[in-house]
Design a protein around this motif. Structure first.
Motif: not given
Ligand code: ADP
Length: 671
Positions: A554, A582, A585, A602, A614, A616-618, A642, A644
């Motif tokens: 965020a 947040d 973007r 992205e 890339g 983190g979310l996984a 966004s 989450f």
């Molecule tokens: P990274 O280490 O790239 O942050 P993540 O798995 O955490 O890897 O996130 C994957 C992708 O998701 C990010 O590169 C971004 O493109 C998108 N993303 C994650 N969180 C946000 C957010 N809060 N706002 C916009 N895009 C996000």
């Protein structure tokens, strides 16, 4: 003692003009019965000698010999002993010979009376010229098979005659043997010789052949009838085998139950000549079933496609409960039907579908109900044992076919899963390779430039070193995240779940984020958590990791002038929902799921502006799923900010006193 020579051979040696003929057992039985009847019908007291191959053949005739013994003193019965047969002088003389004795291959009957003399002297031909068809009158070794139905076709060769001279010779040969087996009978035998075997010159027998011939014909007819019955039973067996074979072949050729059921319904219906044959799939818990396969033998209404209520049908319910076939020969008189109160759905069915005789057989596999086979007749009909056995055999085959098909489908599923897994693995190797190579190339270029250009200005050297260090750090993080994700995905993580206050975890993660990003201008971060929130059931350390990653993101994707909010609230389903919002973007609507994929960024791997791996979310999704919750993203689109969200289960009451969350990294973390 055992005598190895044959009486027939001895006779042929003594009277070489005799020509043996071939008889089947059926005709010899008829002949011997007719001869025995002749003794019983006559008035004289003849000498009777009968030699049976085995005791079991004698047992069938013993009652006749008791009656014969009432007429005459001179009766001798020989047989190889099995259980009860032994040397004995009781109603008549029984003489037991050794089972290895040649007599055990022979069959003799000789009668010497005042008016007539007759004899039957035969030996069994063991080997048949060739096997007789697939139902095997003979087995591979050429010996007669033991099949009882075909006992009638055992072949013998020998002599049957009313010639007194021949008959006396046979009597003599047999008496000689009897005196060897039972020497104590010698005086009685001598008396028989004197009384019966002395040929009176010029004596001719006078007996009316008609009654004998009539008896013989009657016995032959009885034999024929037995043979006919045997052939009928073989034909029925053959039909059964053919049907079961055709279904087994269908099972072998196809793993599709549809093909197999089509063959089964057609073959079974046609071979049992029923009005209607139905096959359908169902489980014991089903309330209804659709009739999928049908054969119609009469012009009755078709039932295919109809929905059969299993629940309202007491007959089907009984089959389901007992897992046994039920067959009703005449519907009107059957207690299953008469017991039903009117108006009964069963009676309605019977009338509507013209069912007068009804057979229902369950298709089972190890007691599990898989389907039903039904036979209907439009007129009362009693199914015979063979037909019932056939239905049972088919139902069993269908059960096997279904289970086989099920196993195959599971295998295919598993195969597809394995293939998908293999594809994922290959992709992962390719992507990971690529992701690692990118920072490595940068490091290499920087270091090579430093080595090859010693005169490089100091500022540029510093830039090169900083770039190399940044990318080395990125690589370290990448490897660490990759290992963490791989441990989470392979299920090698031990969760330490306990009731925790969510506020504490949020505070801890906020302080982590602030420490990590102390060199950056962070957006304004606020937390909104009400103090009366129940405790969550979670692993604090992993939860802090998720919160920190979401807040890092965020902050990363939001201008320092923007805002980041973290909220937590209870939901109706005993879950707590945490939301990180947040004003940054944002995410395109079609990317809301993709962001949780590994290595999704992205910007793409080559144009990273915000750092990160890339992964983190996984990792977050793996953790939240492992803790029993769900995680998802929401965004109104580009530059719209966004959100989450994730959920966690509320801890059961009563909670233990809250423990402080440890900040110490446990050794379970990889890297
Ligand atoms: P990274 O280490 O790239 O942050 P993540 O798995 O955490 O890897 O996130 C994957 C992708 O998701 C990010 O590169 C971004 O493109 C998108 N993303 C994650 N969180 C946000 C957010 N809060 N706002 C916009 N895009 C996000």
């Amino acid at each position: 003692m055992s005598i190895p020579t044959s009486v027939l051979e001895d006779l042929l040696q003594a009277l070489p003009h005799l020509h043996p003929q071939i008889y089947f057992k059926a005709s010899l039985t008829a002949l011997s019965h007719a001869i025995e009847d002749q003794i019983l019908a006559g008035s004289s007291e003849p000498l009777v000698i009968a030699s049976f191959q085995r005791e079991r053949f004698y047992r069938q005739e013993a009652h006749r010999y008791l009656r014969i013994a009432e007429r005459t003193q001179q009766v001798y019965v020989l047989a190889a002993p099995e259980t009860d047969f032994k040397n004995c002088s009781d109603h008549y003389e029984t003489i037991a010979f050794d089972p290895t004795d040649r007599l055990s291959h022979e069959w003799h009957l000789v009668v010497i009376g005042a008016q007539y003399a007759t004899c039957l002297v035969c030996r069994e031909r063991e080997a048949l010229p060739q096997p007789l068809g697939k139902h095997g009158f003979a087995n591979k070794s050429g010996k007669s098979s033991d099949l009882p139905a075909m006992d009638q076709v055992r072949r013998f060769e020998g002599i049957w005659t009313f010639d007194r001279e021949v008959s006396c010779k046979v009597a003599e040969l047999l008496l000689d043997r009897i005196s060897i087996y039972r020497p104590e009978l010698t005086p009685k035998i001598e008396q028989a010789r004197t009384q019966f075997l002395t040929l009176l010159p010029g004596k001719t027998d006078s007996v009316d052949p008609d009654p004998f011939a009539e008896r013989l014909v009657t016995y032959l007819q009885a034999g024929q009838y037995k043979l006919l019955k045997a052939y009928r039973s073989i034909a029925a067996q053959e039909q059964r085998e053919r049907l079961v074979n055709s279904i087994t072949t269908a099972i072998r050729q196809s793993l599709n139950p549809d093909d197999i059921f089509k063959v089964a319904v057609r073959e079974l219906g046609a071979s049992l000549k029923v009005s209607r044959c139905l096959i359908y799939r169902c489980k014991a818990t089903d309330t209804k079933a659709t009739i999928q396969y049908e054969f119609l033998g009469d012009p009755v209404q078709p039932l295919k496609g109809q929905v059969w209520s299993l629940q309202d049908n007491s007959l089907l319910q009984e089959v389901i409960q007992r897992r046994e076939r039920i067959d009703i020969a005449a519907i009107e008189a059957d207690p299953h039907i008469t017991a039903a109160e009117e108006p009964s759905p069963l009676i309605e069915l019977i009338n509507r579908w013209q069912i007068s005789a009804w057979l229902v057989a369950p298709v089972l596999y190890q007691g599990r109900l898989l389907g039903m086979v039904e036979l209907h007749q439009s007129t009362p009909y009693r199914w015979i044992e063979e037909e019932l056995a056939l239905v049972d055999a088919i139902a069993t085959q269908l059960g096997v076919a279904l289970i086989q098909a099920e196993a195959y489908a599971n295998l295919e599923d598993l195969n597809q899963q394995l293939e998908a897994l293999d594809r994922t693995r290959s992709n992962l190797v390719a992507i990971t390779g690529h992701e690692l190579r990118t920072p490595l190339s940068t490091i290499q270029v920087c270091l090579e430039s430093l080595v090859s250009e010693p005169d490089m200005p100091l500022e540029l050297r510093q830039i090169m070193l900083d770039t190399a260090l940044t990318d080395a750090e990125r690589m370290r993080k990448l490897v660490q995240d990759f290992l963490t994700l791989s441990r989470l995905e392979s299920g090698r993580v031990e969760w330490h779940v306990e009731p925790l206050p969510i506020q504490e975890c949020i505070d801890l993660s906020l302080s982590n984020v602030r420490t990590r990003q102390r060199h950056h201008d962070l957006p304004n971060i606020t937390a909104q958590v009400s103090s009366d929130l129940p405790l969550v059931k979670t692993d604090g350390e992993w939860l802090v990791e998720v919160l920190a990653k979401l807040m890092d993101n965020a902050c990363k994707f939001t201008e320092s002038t923007g805002k980041v909010t973290i909220e937590a609230r209870t939901r109706g389903d005993r879950m707590i929902e945490v939301t990180v919002t947040d004003t940054g973007r944002g995410i395109e609507p079609n990317r809301l799921e993709t962001v949780f994929e590994r290595f999704y960024q992205e910007e793409g791997a080559l144009r990273r502006t915000a750092g990160g791996t890339g992964l983190g979310l996984a990792i977050c999704r793996q953790i939240i799923t492992g803790l029993g919750g769900e995680i998802w993203a929401e965004s109104a689109g580009r530059d719209q900010g966004s959100q989450f969200h994730f959920t966690l289960p509320i801890a059961e009451e009563p909670p233990e006193p809250p423990k402080p969350v440890s900040t110490k990294k446990k050794s379970k973390r990889s890297g």
